[in-house]
Design an enzyme around this catalytic site. Structure first.
Site, mmCIF file in Angstrom:
data_model
loop_
_atom_site.group_PDB
_atom_site.id
_atom_site.type_symbol
_atom_site.label_atom_id
_atom_site.label_comp_id
_atom_site.label_asym_id
_atom_site.label_seq_id
_atom_site.Cartn_x
_atom_site.Cartn_y
_atom_site.Cartn_z
ATOM 1 N N ASP A 483 1.011 -1.269 -0.413
ATOM 2 C CA ASP A 483 -0.107 -0.159 -0.002
ATOM 3 C C ASP A 483 0.826 1.211 -0.248
ATOM 4 O O ASP A 483 0.245 2.635 -0.463
ATOM 5 C CB ASP A 483 -0.652 0.044 1.181
HETATM 6 C C1 BGC Z 1 0.823 1.180 6.357
HETATM 7 C C2 BGC Z 1 0.372 0.369 5.307
HETATM 8 C C3 BGC Z 1 -1.450 -0.196 5.014
HETATM 9 C C4 BGC Z 1 -2.079 1.372 5.032
HETATM 10 C C5 BGC Z 1 -4.187 1.119 4.589
HETATM 11 C C6 BGC Z 1 -0.300 1.969 5.576
HETATM 12 O O1 BGC Z 1 -0.319 3.274 6.398
HETATM 13 O O2 BGC Z 1 1.419 1.759 6.257
HETATM 14 O O3 BGC Z 1 0.480 -1.467 6.168
HETATM 15 O O4 BGC Z 1 -2.051 -1.226 4.700
HETATM 16 O O5 BGC Z 1 -1.530 2.198 5.434
HETATM 17 O O6 BGC Z 1 -4.704 2.492 4.861
HETATM 18 C C1 NOJ Z 2 -1.621 -3.747 5.753
HETATM 19 C C2 NOJ Z 2 -2.513 -3.583 4.443
HETATM 20 O O1 NOJ Z 2 -3.987 -4.208 5.233
HETATM 21 C C3 NOJ Z 2 -2.559 -4.514 3.101
HETATM 22 O O2 NOJ Z 2 -3.801 -4.497 2.425
HETATM 23 C C4 NOJ Z 2 -1.557 -4.068 2.441
HETATM 24 O O3 NOJ Z 2 -0.879 -5.176 1.636
HETATM 25 C C5 NOJ Z 2 -0.299 -4.738 3.436
HETATM 26 N N1 NOJ Z 2 -0.828 -3.349 4.879
HETATM 27 C C6 NOJ Z 2 1.175 -4.202 3.142
HETATM 28 O O4 NOJ Z 2 1.047 -1.818 2.958
#
Ligand code: BGC
Ligand code: NOJ
Length: 803
Positions: A483
């Site tokens: 993400d």
């Molecule tokens: C996090 C990710 C997450 C995303 C969801 C980010 O701040 O680092 O792990 O998937 O937010 O919105």
């Molecule tokens: C947490 C999110 O829930 C997931 O969708 C994502 O793939 C990972 N973070 C990595 O960014």
């Protein structure tokens, strides 16, 4: 250092001191009513949706941490103590918290009085039942005043913590006997209320928080408790609570038991009231009557146990590795259930107000859950597919109560659609239920747009085919699985959402990771097409897969490992040409699992991964970590080095590497990585790792971080499902397939063999894996060629595999 121990017979983790490094929690509830409960009895409850139907209030980021929740006070002479230590914080003579499967037990002892508090949400019951047993183990009579208190949330957890100009006016309760009814907003549009009750006459009650606590006081020292009294306050606005008081006299050796019940009830609109303004209490009465006696509660606990025994018997292993067995047989599968239920909505890190159910998250959670309750997996697949758009793209999240896509976050995460293919194929292999492909499934939940589910899969695959960039690789969109790799974001405005903004629609930024996914899941889709007689479509998809493989080999291979992406200026990301972020874990896992470049590239990629990314807790996400913010990379470079996506061990993708090693038949490497972050294996490093030793966390800080080895974001992570897939399908090698069960173990040298039980399509397979000179498989005594046990009608099937 440890803060407790595993009790494998009871399937419990026993915490022996209240001051664990962080609250160590458990989940109660299986379907509608859920509770989070920490080792000091903190947490909260909700019905179906942690944002829209929050029942009790919880303050994230509170000081002291984890205060409030379920507040029990035992007043004995001058001493006030809590059986679970909080909120009274009086040092206990004995303390134990046993987190079990769907229940938690707290044992506290002080000055000769023993309390045992058991909390559980019985099956199919929208209610948490708390049984408090108190025993006088001293030689004299004890006169005790006991309180049980909790604070109501005004339903919508976001409004509850923001809209105070309204909130302080709307709180309403009703009282009846030993029950407090919370009915805020019931007078208008809500048709649900909550209640808290004890199965004995109360000596007094309070329902107004500030009356109960008194000025300048918190839950540690309510004025009512200090004075051993109740004020009979009836909340009107402000903060409604339920505080029940009991007066108990116990002879030496005597034990008494009381049931406290926190329930939720819903009514048809026409039946909301029994008199003007008086809530219809019939459903509450029914629920309470079902849990009035000790015996009823004991039965419910027994039922929960049977339920879990049944679920867990669907896959189990017996080996010489105690820790492996306890992860596989108990805790990993338990966490798979929790992630399936919660997605990323409610934990001690996910506030329950933000993310609802994630599209990609739920699809992946299903991979570790589908063998447990296939029918629930089926329903989930259809719910998920219903938020997809007609062009194959999809909302990224949806709200569990309404099942509608979340417009605030929107779409554009270009990996999302392919995860639907992944989970549907997993479901089909597990169940053989092809009827799901014909289920009429809408786009964006719009009535009239229904097409068979198969069409959704088709559009998912086509979405990738038709959204490719200059190198023929898939466009990344807002982001892919990672993400935080926001290659079109270019944000320089503080606070702007990395997830939703794209200030530069390059149409160029590409993802090698999605390419790997496409090769893998495109192939699975082609295979599916073949099976259902769509030979032409299968050929076309295979051709697209081939083309993608070529694109990866030409533009995605860096020489020693797979590249990660191309940025908006067509520059490589995750390449030796970069100064930082030279190598990323994700494409190594997915491209090797997909078989791109065969064994030669696979081995090279995995060796580079271990050499450059390996640490004591697993494999870090990237190396070297970004030391500055780069607008052309996005959120990933916003994290300090070693945290989160910027180079922690992001546990979710470690199992991809384990699976990749298994694919290359390197059992030692696969197992070594598995054990580096499987919670039971690092239990004795709990003072460093800090989160629960019985469930996976999302991240473990990497070498570049100040707090190297410290985990964060326990419970709600795709790590649960993928770790289960890695250990059950990769290391133990038991893979459900369309025509049978594949047995293809990839064990480390230290394991001589193992016994596996796997329930699959109505048959219980009892599989013995052992080492021997002559490789091969016997099924019910007959030598069978290949690795697939053909489907059978018999209820039990005995298999021996020699490796
Ligand atoms: C996090 C990710 C997450 C995303 C969801 C980010 O701040 O680092 O792990 O998937 O937010 O919105
Ligand atoms: C947490 C999110 O829930 C997931 O969708 C994502 O793939 C990972 N973070 C990595 O960014």
């Amino acid at each position: 250092m440890k803060y407790g121990y595993f009790d494998d017979n009871a399937k419990e983790y026993v915490i022996t001191q209240p001051d664990t490094p962080l609250p160590w929690i458990n989940y109660l509830g299986n379907d509608g009513f859920f509770s989070l409960i920490s080792n000091t009895c903190g947490g909260y409850s909700f019905y179906k949706d942690a944002k829209l139907r929050r029942i009790t209030r919880y303050r994230y980021n509170n000081v002291p941490t984890d205060d409030g929740g379920r507040c029990f006070y035992v007043c004995d002479g001058n001493t006030v103590w809590s059986p679970a230590f909080l909120p009274a914080r009086t040092p206990l003579d004995e303390y134990r918290c046993r987190h079990g499967l769907g229940y938690s037990v707290f044992e506290g002892k002080k000055n000769g009085v023993r309390a045992e508090l058991t909390a559980a949400v019985p099956m199919d019951t929208p209610m948490e039942v708390q049984r408090l047993r108190i025993k006088n183990e001293s030689g004299e009579e004890k006169r005790l005043t006991v309180y049980a208190a909790l604070e109501w949330c005004l339903w919508n957890a976001v409004d509850d913590s923001t809209n105070f100009q309204r909130n302080w006016n709307i709180g309403e309760v009703e009282l009846e006997g030993s029950t407090v009814y919370h009915k805020t907003e019931y007078r208008e549009r809500r048709n649900h209320y909550a209640f808290y009750s004890v199965n004995a006459p109360v000596a007094g009650f309070d329902t107004d928080r500030d009356s109960f606590l008194g000025k300048f006081r918190g839950w540690r020292e309510p004025i009512a408790v200090e004075r051993r009294t109740s004020f009979g306050s009836v909340a009107s606005g402000w903060a409604p609570i339920a505080a029940l008081r009991l007066e108990l006299t116990l002879a030496p050796g005597e034990e008494i038991s009381r049931l406290f019940r926190l329930g939720y009830a819903e009514l048809p609109r026409e039946e909301k009231f029994t008199a003007p303004g008086v809530v219809n209490k019939a459903p509450a009465h029914r629920l309470l009557a079902a849990f009035e006696t000790e015996e009823q509660f004991e039965n419910a606990l027994a039922e929960l146990r049977t339920y879990w025994e049944g679920l867990l018997s669907r896959f189990s292993v017996k080996s010489s590795e105690e820790k492996l067995d306890r992860m596989v047989n108990i805790w990993n599968q338990y966490q798979c259930m929790v992630t399936f239920n919660m997605s990323r909505s409610a934990s001690y890190y996910e506030s329950g107000t933000g993310r609802g159910m994630g599209f990609r998250d739920s699809c992946q959670d299903l991979l570790g859950f589908v063998h447990l309750i296939p029918a629930r997996a089926r329903e989930r697949i259809l719910d998920i597919a219903s938020i997809q758009f007609a062009d194959g793209s999809t909302y990224h999240q949806y709200q569990p109560l309404t099942k509608r896509g979340n417009a605030d976050v929107g779409s554009g995460f270009n990996d999302d659609p392919l995860w639907l293919v992944a989970c549907t194929c997993a479901y089909l292999r597990e169940t053989g239920d092809f009827s799901i492909l014909d289920e009429p499934t809408p786009f964006n939940n719009e009535a009239g747009t229904e097409v068979p589910l198969l069409e959704h899969l088709r559009r998912s695959v086509n979405y990738t085919v038709t959204h490719r960039g200059p190198h023929g690789l898939p466009l990344i969109g807002r982001a892919d699985w990672n993400d935080c790799l926001n290659l079109n974001c270019f944000s320089l405005t503080p606070g702007e959402s990395f997830q939703t903004c794209s200030n530069f629609e390059s149409g160029k930024a590409e993802s090698v990771f999605i390419a790997g996914m496409f090769v893998r899941y495109g192939t699975e889709y082609a295979e599916l097409c073949e099976r259902i007689g769509l030979a032409e479509e299968a050929d076309a998809v295979r051709a697209a897969v081939k083309e993608m493989e070529r694109a990866v080999l030409t533009h995605g291979w860096d020489g020693e490992w797979f590249r990660r992406a191309y940025d908006a200026f067509k520059r490589p990301v995750g390449s030796s040409l970069n100064e930082e972020g030279k190598i990323f874990i994700e494409p190594q896992g997915f491209c090797v699992m997909a078989g791109i470049g065969g064994e030669e590239y696979g081995r090279k990629a995995l060796e580079s991964t271990e050499r450059l990314l390996g640490n004591a807790f697993g494999v870090e996400l990237l190396w070297p970590c970004y030391t500055e913010y780069h607008d052309y990379l996005g959120e990933i470079s916003s994290y300090p080095p070693g945290y989160k996506e910027n180079g922690s061990v992001f546990c979710h993708n470690n199992p991809w590497i384990t699976l990749a090693w298994s694919k290359l038949k390197d059992g030692n490497a696969a197992f070594d990585l598995y054990t580096r972050n499987a919670p039971a294996y690092i239990e004795d490093k709990s003072e460093i790792h800090r989160t629960e030793p019985y469930c996976y966390s999302q991240t473990i800080a990497g070498r570049a971080a100040q707090n190297y080895g410290e985990a964060k974001n326990a419970w709600l992570t795709g790590t649960a499902a993928w770790s289960f897939v890695a250990v059950s399908q990769g290391i133990l090698g038991i893979r459900p397939d369309y025509d049978g069960l594949i047995v293809d173990p990839c064990l480390p040298d230290k394991l001589d063999g193992c016994e596996i039980t796997r329930f699959f399509r109505g048959t219980r397979y009892e599989i013995t894996v052992r080492r021997g000179a002559e490789k091969g498989m016997t099924v019910d005594g007959r030598t069978t060629a290949g690795k697939t046990i053909p489907l059978t009608d018999s209820p039990v099937c005995r298999v021996t595999v020699t490796i």
